[in-house]
Design a protein around this motif. Structure first.
Motif, mmCIF file in Angstrom:
data_model
loop_
_atom_site.group_PDB
_atom_site.id
_atom_site.type_symbol
_atom_site.label_atom_id
_atom_site.label_comp_id
_atom_site.label_asym_id
_atom_site.label_seq_id
_atom_site.Cartn_x
_atom_site.Cartn_y
_atom_site.Cartn_z
ATOM 1 N N GLU A 1 -11.355 -8.470 0.158
ATOM 2 C CA GLU A 1 -11.899 -8.620 1.502
ATOM 3 C C GLU A 1 -13.408 -8.458 1.434
ATOM 4 O OE1 GLU A 1 -9.728 -5.503 3.484
ATOM 5 O OE2 GLU A 1 -11.070 -3.995 2.675
ATOM 6 N N PHE A 2 -14.047 -8.787 2.542
ATOM 7 C CA PHE A 2 -15.492 -8.661 2.566
ATOM 8 C C PHE A 2 -15.910 -7.532 3.492
ATOM 9 C CE2 PHE A 2 -15.005 -12.725 0.664
ATOM 10 C CZ PHE A 2 -16.089 -12.814 -0.198
ATOM 11 N N LEU A 3 -16.672 -6.606 2.935
ATOM 12 C CA LEU A 3 -17.214 -5.507 3.728
ATOM 13 C C LEU A 3 -18.720 -5.692 3.765
ATOM 14 C CD1 LEU A 3 -15.418 -2.183 2.652
ATOM 15 C CD2 LEU A 3 -15.384 -3.296 4.892
ATOM 16 N N ASP A 4 -19.274 -5.902 4.944
ATOM 17 C CA ASP A 4 -20.708 -6.174 5.060
ATOM 18 C C ASP A 4 -21.131 -7.297 4.115
ATOM 19 O OD1 ASP A 4 -21.002 -4.141 6.885
ATOM 20 O OD2 ASP A 4 -21.312 -2.633 5.314
ATOM 21 N N ARG A 5 -20.322 -8.306 4.063
ATOM 22 C CA ARG A 5 -20.575 -9.496 3.248
ATOM 23 C C ARG A 5 -20.553 -9.235 1.748
ATOM 24 N NH1 ARG A 5 -25.612 -11.508 6.298
ATOM 25 N NH2 ARG A 5 -24.775 -11.524 8.394
ATOM 26 N N LYS A 6 -20.127 -8.018 1.383
ATOM 27 C CA LYS A 6 -19.972 -7.755 -0.058
ATOM 28 C C LYS A 6 -18.495 -7.799 -0.394
ATOM 29 C CE LYS A 6 -23.718 -4.624 -0.334
ATOM 30 N NZ LYS A 6 -23.747 -3.229 0.020
ATOM 31 N N PRO A 7 -18.132 -8.446 -1.474
ATOM 32 C CA PRO A 7 -16.711 -8.499 -1.823
ATOM 33 C C PRO A 7 -16.205 -7.111 -2.203
ATOM 34 C CG PRO A 7 -18.029 -9.399 -3.605
ATOM 35 C CD PRO A 7 -18.966 -9.149 -2.457
ATOM 36 N N ASN A 8 -15.017 -6.803 -1.728
ATOM 37 C CA ASN A 8 -14.437 -5.493 -1.988
ATOM 38 C C ASN A 8 -12.992 -5.718 -2.448
ATOM 39 O OD1 ASN A 8 -14.084 -2.724 -1.984
ATOM 40 N ND2 ASN A 8 -13.348 -2.746 0.133
ATOM 41 N N THR A 9 -12.712 -5.369 -3.691
ATOM 42 C CA THR A 9 -11.380 -5.632 -4.240
ATOM 43 C C THR A 9 -10.559 -4.354 -4.254
ATOM 44 O OG1 THR A 9 -12.573 -7.107 -5.719
ATOM 45 C CG2 THR A 9 -10.220 -6.848 -6.091
ATOM 46 N N LYS A 10 -9.370 -4.461 -3.668
ATOM 47 C CA LYS A 10 -8.491 -3.297 -3.625
ATOM 48 C C LYS A 10 -7.199 -3.592 -4.366
ATOM 49 C CE LYS A 10 -9.615 -0.986 0.692
ATOM 50 N NZ LYS A 10 -9.136 -0.839 2.063
ATOM 51 N N TYR A 11 -6.681 -2.590 -5.005
ATOM 52 C CA TYR A 11 -5.433 -2.751 -5.749
ATOM 53 C C TYR A 11 -4.374 -1.821 -5.191
ATOM 54 C CZ TYR A 11 -8.483 -5.193 -8.924
ATOM 55 O OH TYR A 11 -9.378 -6.075 -9.449
ATOM 56 N N SER A 12 -3.135 -2.297 -5.195
ATOM 57 C CA SER A 12 -2.029 -1.432 -4.791
ATOM 58 C C SER A 12 -0.830 -1.706 -5.682
ATOM 59 C CB SER A 12 -1.687 -1.675 -3.322
ATOM 60 O OG SER A 12 -1.413 -3.035 -3.124
ATOM 61 N N ALA A 13 0.052 -0.726 -5.778
ATOM 62 C CA ALA A 13 1.239 -0.890 -6.622
ATOM 63 C C ALA A 13 2.305 -1.656 -5.849
ATOM 64 C CB ALA A 13 1.765 0.473 -7.041
ATOM 65 N N THR A 14 2.961 -2.584 -6.511
ATOM 66 C CA THR A 14 4.062 -3.302 -5.870
ATOM 67 C C THR A 14 5.347 -2.474 -6.021
ATOM 68 O OG1 THR A 14 4.657 -4.421 -7.903
ATOM 69 C CG2 THR A 14 3.061 -5.532 -6.494
ATOM 70 N N ASP A 15 6.378 -2.889 -5.299
ATOM 71 C CA ASP A 15 7.644 -2.157 -5.401
ATOM 72 C C ASP A 15 8.183 -2.170 -6.827
ATOM 73 O OD1 ASP A 15 7.638 -1.400 -2.830
ATOM 74 O OD2 ASP A 15 8.945 -3.026 -2.105
ATOM 75 N N SER A 16 8.093 -3.326 -7.458
ATOM 76 C CA SER A 16 8.615 -3.392 -8.826
ATOM 77 C C SER A 16 7.748 -2.565 -9.771
ATOM 78 C CB SER A 16 8.722 -4.846 -9.289
ATOM 79 O OG SER A 16 7.447 -5.422 -9.408
ATOM 80 N N GLY A 17 6.445 -2.495 -9.463
ATOM 81 C CA GLY A 17 5.554 -1.658 -10.255
ATOM 82 C C GLY A 17 5.909 -0.185 -10.128
ATOM 83 N N ARG A 18 6.182 0.237 -8.888
ATOM 84 C CA ARG A 18 6.564 1.637 -8.653
ATOM 85 C C ARG A 18 7.845 1.983 -9.389
ATOM 86 N NH1 ARG A 18 3.928 4.364 -4.690
ATOM 87 N NH2 ARG A 18 2.350 3.120 -3.636
ATOM 88 N N LYS A 19 8.800 1.056 -9.287
ATOM 89 C CA LYS A 19 10.096 1.282 -9.947
ATOM 90 C C LYS A 19 9.893 1.397 -11.463
ATOM 91 C CE LYS A 19 13.266 -0.906 -7.259
ATOM 92 N NZ LYS A 19 13.826 -2.213 -6.923
ATOM 93 N N ALA A 20 9.114 0.458 -11.997
ATOM 94 C CA ALA A 20 8.887 0.437 -13.445
ATOM 95 C C ALA A 20 8.189 1.715 -13.911
ATOM 96 C CB ALA A 20 8.063 -0.784 -13.814
ATOM 97 N N PHE A 21 7.220 2.170 -13.101
ATOM 98 C CA PHE A 21 6.476 3.371 -13.479
ATOM 99 C C PHE A 21 7.391 4.590 -13.495
ATOM 100 C CE2 PHE A 21 3.637 6.981 -12.615
ATOM 101 C CZ PHE A 21 2.699 6.804 -13.613
ATOM 102 N N LYS A 22 8.219 4.698 -12.458
ATOM 103 C CA LYS A 22 9.154 5.831 -12.390
ATOM 104 C C LYS A 22 10.084 5.836 -13.598
ATOM 105 C CE LYS A 22 9.214 6.758 -7.478
ATOM 106 N NZ LYS A 22 9.654 6.042 -6.283
ATOM 107 N N LYS A 23 10.557 4.622 -13.931
ATOM 108 C CA LYS A 23 11.480 4.503 -15.061
ATOM 109 C C LYS A 23 10.776 4.921 -16.358
ATOM 110 C CE LYS A 23 14.354 1.003 -17.056
ATOM 111 N NZ LYS A 23 14.440 -0.445 -17.181
ATOM 112 N N HIS A 24 9.521 4.517 -16.469
ATOM 113 C CA HIS A 24 8.729 4.847 -17.653
ATOM 114 C C HIS A 24 8.554 6.361 -17.784
ATOM 115 C CE1 HIS A 24 5.799 4.123 -20.827
ATOM 116 N NE2 HIS A 24 4.987 4.980 -20.236
ATOM 117 N N ILE A 25 8.231 7.022 -16.665
ATOM 118 C CA ILE A 25 8.036 8.477 -16.681
ATOM 119 C C ILE A 25 9.344 9.184 -17.046
ATOM 120 C CG2 ILE A 25 7.425 10.503 -15.298
ATOM 121 C CD1 ILE A 25 5.087 8.729 -15.825
#
Lengths: 96, 203
Positions: free
Chosen positions: A64-88
């Motif tokens: 998204e753009f904040l004050d015309r500066k690009p701002n990249t955000k990351y979030s975990a997907t459901d499959s990512g969360r599941k995979a991480f839990k399984k890994h732990i």
């Protein structure tokens, strides 16, 4: 033993990727800048690991753009969360 | 094996650092406590002049005194917050962490909701003449704010909050000793916790 090792996720074998997922598990979303600061890695290094996680669909990217500066955000997907839990769980079983 | 133990440690550390505000300085607790005690002393001088020093007392509140008291309260608040921000900035500079990030924002928002509610409730009660209830209520609302915010910072803040709430409720019962309980809650507890946190987290 072999069976337990099978549960370890190849995508999380790298420290940086493990770090990225750890941060995303406890936050709705995290900015690129914050991740970089948190993990103390270079832009290029972080970007390549983010790409790898994105490729296996463990994380989602929003730009998204904040004050015309690009701002990249990351979030975990459901499959990512599941995979991480399984890994732990796999690591914990390994240490038992 | 070693490597996996290290991994788990790092995961925990990153989860903590990315979701909680950890640059809280113990010194900000100490300075807020000392400021509160000084403020309470001046308030005491204003309210309880010319009374016998033992036992239950009545607060004397002329309009003139009230203006003084509000002045003392605001000054105390500004100095306490200012010194808190100062010491905390020092810590985050030392840890090379950004001070104003999403953790800080989350902490402040969750702290502010009960705090502003309490502040407004106190002002309303004050305007209706309920003076005695103010000191206990500020303790209760401050405690609630701390409990609410503790999810986003060091966990000790939660028990500090609960202690403030209990103290506030006791003070509500012994309403004549409001200022005394207020000094314990905002003064002594802050100093005690500040020293404890300083020793525990930044030896």
């Amino acid at each position: 033993m072999k069976h337990i090792l099978d549960n370890l996720d190849k995508a999380f074998e790298n420290r940086v990727r493990l770090g990225i997922m750890s941060a995303l598990m406890v936050n709705d979303s995290v900015e690129f800048k914050s991740l970089k600061h948190l993990l103390k890695v270079t832009d290029g290094n972080l970007a390549s690991h983010l790409k790898a996680l994105e490729k296996v669909n463990y994380i989602a990217v929003t730009k998204e753009f904040l004050d015309r500066k690009p701002n990249t955000k990351y979030s975990a997907t459901d499959s990512g969360r599941k995979a991480f839990k399984k890994h732990i769980e796999a690591i914990e079983n390994l240490l038992k | 094996m070693e490597q996996y133990i290290e991994d788990l440690k790092e995961i925990k550390d990153i989860m903590n650092r990315s979701s909680r505000f950890i640059s809280l300085s113990g010194w900000s607790g100490v300075s807020a406590g000392v400021t509160a005690l000084v403020g309470a002393y001046f308030a005491y001088q204003t309210v309880y002049t010319n009374q016998n020093y033992l036992g239950y007392r009545q607060a004397q509140l002329s309009p003139e005194n009230l203006v003084w008291l509000i002045g003392i309260a605001i000054t105390t608040l500004i100095i306490a917050i200012g010194s808190g921000v100062f010491f905390t900035t020092q810590v985050s500079k030392k840890n090379n962490q950004p001070l104003w990030d999403s953790q800080t924002k989350r902490l402040l928002i969750n702290l502010s909701i009960p705090l502003i509610t309490g502040g407004m409730a106190c002002l309303i009660l004050l305007s209706k003449g309920f003076v005695g209830i103010i000191a206990p209520l500020t303790l209760v609302f401050y405690g609630l704010a701390l409990v609410n915010a503790s999810k986003y910072t060091l966990q000790e803040i939660r028990s500090l909050g609960i202690t403030e709430i209990i103290l506030g409720l006791i003070a509500m019962h012994f309403i004549g000793f409001g200022l005394l309980f207020w000094s314990i809650g905002f003064g002594l507890l802050h100093i005690g916790y500040g020293i404890f946190m300083q020793i525990k987290y930044r030896p």
